[in-house]
Design an enzyme around this catalytic site. Sequence first.
Site, PDB file in Angstrom:
ATOM      1  N   ASP A  13     -21.591  15.378 -18.638  1.00 12.16           N
ATOM      2  CA  ASP A  13     -21.389  14.591 -17.424  1.00 12.16           C
ATOM      3  C   ASP A  13     -21.075  15.604 -16.333  1.00 12.16           C
ATOM      4  O   ASP A  13     -20.020  16.237 -16.351  1.00 12.16           O
ATOM      5  CB  ASP A  13     -20.214  13.635 -17.651  1.00 12.16           C
ATOM      6  CG  ASP A  13     -19.820  12.874 -16.386  1.00 12.16           C
ATOM      7  OD1 ASP A  13     -20.321  13.209 -15.288  1.00 12.16           O
ATOM      8  OD2 ASP A  13     -18.989  11.957 -16.504  1.00 12.16           O
ATOM      9  N   TYR A 227      -6.892  15.466 -19.585  1.00 16.36           N
ATOM     10  CA  TYR A 227      -7.976  14.503 -19.534  1.00 16.36           C
ATOM     11  C   TYR A 227      -9.045  14.965 -18.558  1.00 16.36           C
ATOM     12  O   TYR A 227      -8.777  15.227 -17.408  1.00 16.36           O
ATOM     13  CB  TYR A 227      -7.466  13.114 -19.098  1.00 16.36           C
ATOM     14  CG  TYR A 227      -8.596  12.115 -19.124  1.00 16.36           C
ATOM     15  CD1 TYR A 227      -9.175  11.743 -20.333  1.00 16.36           C
ATOM     16  CD2 TYR A 227      -9.122  11.582 -17.955  1.00 16.36           C
ATOM     17  CE1 TYR A 227     -10.231  10.863 -20.381  1.00 16.36           C
ATOM     18  CE2 TYR A 227     -10.178  10.693 -17.986  1.00 16.36           C
ATOM     19  CZ  TYR A 227     -10.726  10.337 -19.209  1.00 16.36           C
ATOM     20  OH  TYR A 227     -11.775   9.459 -19.245  1.00 16.36           O
ATOM     21  N   LYS A 230     -14.306  11.178 -20.986  1.00 19.44           N
ATOM     22  CA  LYS A 230     -14.521  10.892 -22.412  1.00 19.44           C
ATOM     23  C   LYS A 230     -15.678  11.740 -22.948  1.00 19.44           C
ATOM     24  O   LYS A 230     -16.499  12.242 -22.195  1.00 19.44           O
ATOM     25  CB  LYS A 230     -14.816   9.405 -22.588  1.00 19.44           C
ATOM     26  CG  LYS A 230     -13.617   8.628 -23.089  1.00 19.44           C
ATOM     27  CD  LYS A 230     -13.191   9.077 -24.487  1.00 19.44           C
ATOM     28  CE  LYS A 230     -11.887   8.407 -24.877  1.00 19.44           C
ATOM     29  NZ  LYS A 230     -11.195   9.089 -25.959  1.00 19.44           N
TER      30      LYS A 230
HETATM   31  C1  F6R Z   1     -13.906   6.340 -18.748  1.00 14.15           C
HETATM   32  C2  F6R Z   1     -14.272   6.761 -17.393  1.00 14.15           C
HETATM   33  C3  F6R Z   1     -13.812   5.957 -16.231  1.00 14.15           C
HETATM   34  C4  F6R Z   1     -12.738   6.689 -15.432  1.00 14.15           C
HETATM   35  C5  F6R Z   1     -12.180   5.792 -14.294  1.00 14.15           C
HETATM   36  C6  F6R Z   1     -11.143   6.498 -13.431  1.00 14.15           C
HETATM   37  O1  F6R Z   1     -14.287   7.279 -19.697  1.00 14.15           O
HETATM   38  O2  F6R Z   1     -14.940   7.752 -17.202  1.00 14.15           O
HETATM   39  O3  F6R Z   1     -13.359   4.693 -16.647  1.00 14.15           O
HETATM   40  O4  F6R Z   1     -11.700   7.090 -16.278  1.00 14.15           O
HETATM   41  O5  F6R Z   1     -13.233   5.410 -13.437  1.00 14.15           O
HETATM   42  O6  F6R Z   1     -11.677   7.688 -12.985  1.00 14.15           O
HETATM   43  P1  F6R Z   1     -10.902   8.709 -12.037  1.00 14.15           P
HETATM   44  O7  F6R Z   1      -9.608   9.045 -12.716  1.00 14.15           O
HETATM   45  O8  F6R Z   1     -11.866   9.853 -11.953  1.00 14.15           O
HETATM   46  O9  F6R Z   1     -10.702   7.982 -10.750  1.00 14.15           O
HETATM   47 MG    MG Z   2     -17.940  10.566 -15.647  1.00 17.64          MG
HETATM   48 MG    MG Z   3     -19.861   9.370 -19.515  1.00 14.78          MG
END
Ligand code: F6R
Ligand code: MG
Ligand code: MG
Length: 363
Positions: A13, A227, A230
Site C-alpha cells: 500500500d 501501527y 494492516k
Molecule cells: C484499516 C485501515 C483504515 C484506517 C482508517 C484510519 O486497515 O487502513 O481503516 O485505519 O481509515 O486511518 P488514519 O489513521 O490514516 O486516519
Molecule cells: Mg492504506
Molecule cells: Mg490495504
Amino acid sequence: MGKKITLSVIKADIGGFVGHSNVHPECLETAGGILAGSPLLIDYHVTHVGDDINLIMTHELGKNNGEIHQLAWNTFLSCTAVAKKLKLYGAGQDLLADSFSGNVKGMGPGVAEMEFEERASEPVIVYMADKTEPGAWNFPVYKMFADPFNTIGLIIDPSMHQGFLFEVRDLIDHKKVTFSCPEEMYDMLVFIGAPGRYCIKSVYQKGTNEIAATSSTQRLNLMAGRYVGKDDPVLIVRCQSGLPAVGEALEPFANPHLVSGWMRGSHSGPLMPVSVDASTPTRFDGPPRVVALGFQLNDGKLHGPQDFFADVAYDLARQKANEIANYMRSMGPFEPHRLHLDEMEYTTMPSVSKRLKDRFEKV
Ligand code: F6R
Ligand code: MG
Ligand code: MG
C-alpha cells in the site's frame, strides 16, 4: 528436470485514493510501465485490491531473488512518487526502510512466492485481501486442503486421498512447524485457530513434496513496532490434477468467515468475496475484501486473469457478508467486534489509563 518457473506476488500500500479505499489509476499505470520494461520477467500482471497494489510476476530467478525484489521495491518507490505528487493518502506508508537491502521481506511489502516445474497444464489462483491480516487465510486454506466437506477430492481422488503437509509459522516467536494432515489435523487446529499468531505459510503435496499453496506472512506492525497499516495478505494456490479443483479452492469463500483488520486494523468483520472492480472498501472502511484471480500458465506466460468472484454464484456470499457486517457494526466499540486489547492496532488505553490512574480505587 525441466526448467523451473517462479511465480512472485509482491504487494504494498503506497498510498490510497480516496483515503484507504483504492489505488489511483496513475499508480497502476506507473507500475505496469516499469514491469513492462524489465528484462527479468517472463510475464506480469499489475492489479489491486482496495488500497493495495499487487505485482504478479513470473520469471526463472527463483524465490527471494535480489533482482526481482529490487524491481518490486523500485516499482513501489516510483508509485510512491506518483502518490506524493497527487497527494494521495498515506503515500509510501508500507515502505518501512529508506533504502533497499537485498530482499523486500521485512521492509514493508507482503511477499508470496513459489517455484515449480510447470505441469502439462498449470492453473493457479492468486488471492488478495484488503483490511485484514495473514491469518485470514488459515480458515480457507484449511478447508481447501484438509476439509472433506469442502474438498470432495480428498475422499474420491486417489491422488489427493493421502492428504497434505502444512507448514505453520509462529509469527511472534519466529518458529515454524509442519503438520501432516489428516493425521495431525486436531493438533494443527489448536494453533491455526489462533490466526493472529499462527499462520499457514505453505501447503505441500505428500509424497512428491510439490508446493501447492503459499501465503504472505509479513506483519507490518510487528516489523515497524508501530501501527503503519494492516498487512493485507496474498495467497497463491495451484489447482487441479491431485490438488484442489478450482471450484474447491474457491468454495471456502462462499461462507464469509470473520477476520481481523476492519476499521483502524482494530475490528473483526466478514471477509467479503468480490471482483477487482468491487474491491473498494467503503462501509466503516470495509468490510474486508478478498479477490481471486485465476491464471493458466504457459511457459511462464500468465493467461488471464479470470476474476472469479465477479460470478453471480458469489452474490449470496456477499449478501451474507453484508448481513454479518450489519450485525457486527451494531456492537459499535464493544468486543468482539472491536478486537481484543492485544490485537488492537490503534489504542488510547495507555493515555486514558494514565489520566484516570488516581480515580481507580482498590476494591
Ligand atoms: C484499516 C485501515 C483504515 C484506517 C482508517 C484510519 O486497515 O487502513 O481503516 O485505519 O481509515 O486511518 P488514519 O489513521 O490514516 O486516519
Ligand atoms: Mg492504506
Ligand atoms: Mg490495504
